[in-house]
Design an enzyme around this catalytic site. Structure first.
Site, PDB file in Angstrom:
ATOM      1  CG  HIS A   1      18.454  11.098 -52.724  1.00 56.40           C
ATOM      2  ND1 HIS A   1      17.585  10.141 -52.271  1.00 56.40           N
ATOM      3  CD2 HIS A   1      19.449  10.437 -53.353  1.00 56.40           C
ATOM      4  CE1 HIS A   1      18.039   8.959 -52.617  1.00 56.40           C
ATOM      5  NE2 HIS A   1      19.167   9.107 -53.275  1.00 56.40           N
TER       6      HIS A   1
ATOM      7  CE  LYS B   1       8.906   0.610 -53.619  1.00 54.78           C
ATOM      8  NZ  LYS B   1       8.755   1.795 -54.441  1.00 54.78           N
TER       9      LYS B   1
ATOM     10  CD  GLU C   1      12.046  25.373 -66.854  1.00 56.06           C
ATOM     11  OE1 GLU C   1      13.196  25.413 -67.311  1.00 56.06           O
ATOM     12  OE2 GLU C   1      11.238  26.325 -66.941  1.00 56.06           O
TER      13      GLU C   1
ATOM     14  CD  GLU D   1       7.047   6.810 -58.821  1.00 55.03           C
ATOM     15  OE1 GLU D   1       6.602   6.552 -57.702  1.00 55.03           O
ATOM     16  OE2 GLU D   1       8.252   7.081 -59.025  1.00 55.03           O
TER      17      GLU D   1
ATOM     18  CE  LYS E   1      11.992  14.323 -75.730  1.00 56.98           C
ATOM     19  NZ  LYS E   1      12.900  13.391 -76.399  1.00 56.98           N
TER      20      LYS E   1
ATOM     21  CB  ALA F   1      13.363  16.104 -54.344  1.00 52.65           C
TER      22      ALA F   1
HETATM   23  P1  0O2 Z   1      14.316   5.772 -56.527  1.00 48.71           P
HETATM   24  O1  0O2 Z   1      15.794   5.917 -56.494  1.00 48.71           O
HETATM   25  O2  0O2 Z   1      13.647   6.999 -57.089  1.00 48.71           O
HETATM   26  O3  0O2 Z   1      13.855   4.527 -57.168  1.00 48.71           O
HETATM   27  P2  0O2 Z   1       5.387   2.568 -52.751  1.00 48.71           P
HETATM   28  O4  0O2 Z   1       6.192   2.828 -54.045  1.00 48.71           O
HETATM   29  O5  0O2 Z   1       3.951   2.995 -52.897  1.00 48.71           O
HETATM   30  O6  0O2 Z   1       5.575   1.175 -52.253  1.00 48.71           O
HETATM   31  P3  0O2 Z   1       6.978   4.633 -51.624  1.00 48.71           P
HETATM   32  O7  0O2 Z   1       8.309   4.143 -52.108  1.00 48.71           O
HETATM   33  O8  0O2 Z   1       6.963   5.296 -50.272  1.00 48.71           O
HETATM   34  O9  0O2 Z   1       5.958   3.461 -51.597  1.00 48.71           O
HETATM   35  O10 0O2 Z   1       6.344   5.587 -52.726  1.00 48.71           O
HETATM   36  P4  0O2 Z   1       6.333   7.153 -52.846  1.00 48.71           P
HETATM   37  O11 0O2 Z   1       6.032   7.833 -51.571  1.00 48.71           O
HETATM   38  O12 0O2 Z   1       5.390   7.412 -53.965  1.00 48.71           O
HETATM   39  O13 0O2 Z   1       7.834   7.560 -53.223  1.00 48.71           O
HETATM   40  C1  0O2 Z   1       8.526   6.930 -54.240  1.00 48.71           C
HETATM   41  C2  0O2 Z   1       9.607   7.836 -54.840  1.00 48.71           C
HETATM   42  O14 0O2 Z   1       9.343   9.222 -54.613  1.00 48.71           O
HETATM   43  C3  0O2 Z   1      10.999   7.609 -54.279  1.00 48.71           C
HETATM   44  O15 0O2 Z   1      11.613   6.578 -54.958  1.00 48.71           O
HETATM   45  C4  0O2 Z   1      11.682   8.948 -54.544  1.00 48.71           C
HETATM   46  O16 0O2 Z   1      12.067   9.045 -55.912  1.00 48.71           O
HETATM   47  C5  0O2 Z   1      10.550   9.923 -54.307  1.00 48.71           C
HETATM   48  N1  0O2 Z   1      10.460  10.348 -52.889  1.00 48.71           N
HETATM   49  C6  0O2 Z   1       9.491  10.016 -52.019  1.00 48.71           C
HETATM   50  N2  0O2 Z   1       9.710  10.596 -50.828  1.00 48.71           N
HETATM   51  C7  0O2 Z   1      10.849  11.307 -50.942  1.00 48.71           C
HETATM   52  C8  0O2 Z   1      11.603  12.135 -50.034  1.00 48.71           C
HETATM   53  O17 0O2 Z   1      11.265  12.320 -48.885  1.00 48.71           O
HETATM   54  N3  0O2 Z   1      12.737  12.700 -50.535  1.00 48.71           N
HETATM   55  C9  0O2 Z   1      13.165  12.529 -51.809  1.00 48.71           C
HETATM   56  N4  0O2 Z   1      14.276  13.140 -52.192  1.00 48.71           N
HETATM   57  N5  0O2 Z   1      12.480  11.736 -52.681  1.00 48.71           N
HETATM   58  C10 0O2 Z   1      11.343  11.137 -52.260  1.00 48.71           C
HETATM   59  P5  0O2 Z   1      12.611   5.565 -54.250  1.00 48.71           P
HETATM   60  O18 0O2 Z   1      12.046   4.204 -54.406  1.00 48.71           O
HETATM   61  O19 0O2 Z   1      12.918   6.004 -52.865  1.00 48.71           O
HETATM   62  O20 0O2 Z   1      13.963   5.684 -55.003  1.00 48.71           O
END
Ligand code: 0O2
Length: 214
Positions: free
Chosen positions: A173, A71, A56, A157, A40, A169
């Site tokens: 999802h 996980k 935004e 993160e 912010k 994204a």
């Molecule tokens: P949520 O609901 O956001 O908690 P690692 O964390 O390093 O063990 P990971 O999970 O592959 O491995 O990490 P990465 O690639 O950094 O992605 C983590 C998060 O990025 C995901 O969280 C999503 O929020 C987003 N993300 C990554 N890839 C995709 C994708 O292909 N599509 C969409 N829509 N989002 C994505 P989580 O844990 O899946 O869920």
């Protein structure tokens, strides 16, 4: 519909370790507040110099109990507080939705240059999009929170996206997690989503061109 077994397992765990669990979640919540405030402040300063806000919207979330459990299971780890703290770096998540791709890198640099922000990991899915078309800049950082008698470093993160990246994204999802789709239909959806991701990338580039006048 939540997975009942996962929910039960987590409820037992929370009941057995009420205070340490609540303490850990409080630390993550405090870290989210700190990081949100940092963005912010950057947004305010940027708008003073450039007469527009680069951000935004900012969303914060604590990872859901069933996602934490899933996980840990994926990593073959038992449900314990040290396992959560030492292996899951996205319990506290901040999503910063920016106007332009250029803003993502300016904000990320300004944030990382702050002397109380430690970079743990960077994944640039904008320069290197995922195979399915997903684009976003991910940072895992550690920031200090100041408690009554100690300073505690907490991992957060941060995901940076443009409006177009976020639009893709969010809908991807929703569409991908629709149930009862045949394998053929899923393959078709993957192709169509990749096509949409390319259109979103083109839109981001076009908007950037219009902004800079090139
Ligand atoms: P949520 O609901 O956001 O908690 P690692 O964390 O390093 O063990 P990971 O999970 O592959 O491995 O990490 P990465 O690639 O950094 O992605 C983590 C998060 O990025 C995901 O969280 C999503 O929020 C987003 N993300 C990554 N890839 C995709 C994708 O292909 N599509 C969409 N829509 N989002 C994505 P989580 O844990 O899946 O869920």
């Amino acid at each position: 519909m939540p997975n009942i077994k996962l929910v039960d397992a987590f409820t037992d765990f929370v009941e057995e370790s009420t205070l340490p669990y609540r303490q850990m979640m409080t630390y993550y919540n405090c870290a989210l507040m700190e990081v949100e405030t940092k963005f912010k402040v950057l947004n305010e300063q940027f708008s003073l110099f450039y007469d527009r806000n680069p951000i935004e919207s900012i969303h914060t979330r604590i990872k859901s109990q069933s996602s934490i459990l899933k996980k840990l299971q994926k990593k073959n780890l038992a449900l314990t507080i040290p396992n959560i703290e030492n292996n899951l770096f996205d319990i506290a998540g901040v999503r910063v939705v920016c106007s332009f791709t250029e803003d993502i890198y300016s904000l990320a640099n300004s944030f990382l240059n702050q002397d109380d922000v430690r970079l743990i990991e960077k994944k640039d899915y904008i320069q290197n999009p995922k195979e399915n078309g997903y684009r976003s800049l991910h940072l895992i950082v550690e920031i200090p929170i100041f408690l009554s008698d100690e300073k505690k470093w907490v991992k957060v993160e941060v995901q940076f996206r443009t409006i177009a990246m976020d639009f893709w994204a969010s809908l991807e999802h929703k569409i991908r997690y629709k149930k009862n789709l045949s394998k053929e239909r899923l393959n078709e959806i993957d192709k169509e989503l990749l096509e949409c991701a390319k259109i979103c990338k083109t839109l981001d580039e076009k908007m950037e061109e219009i902004k800079t006048g090139n």
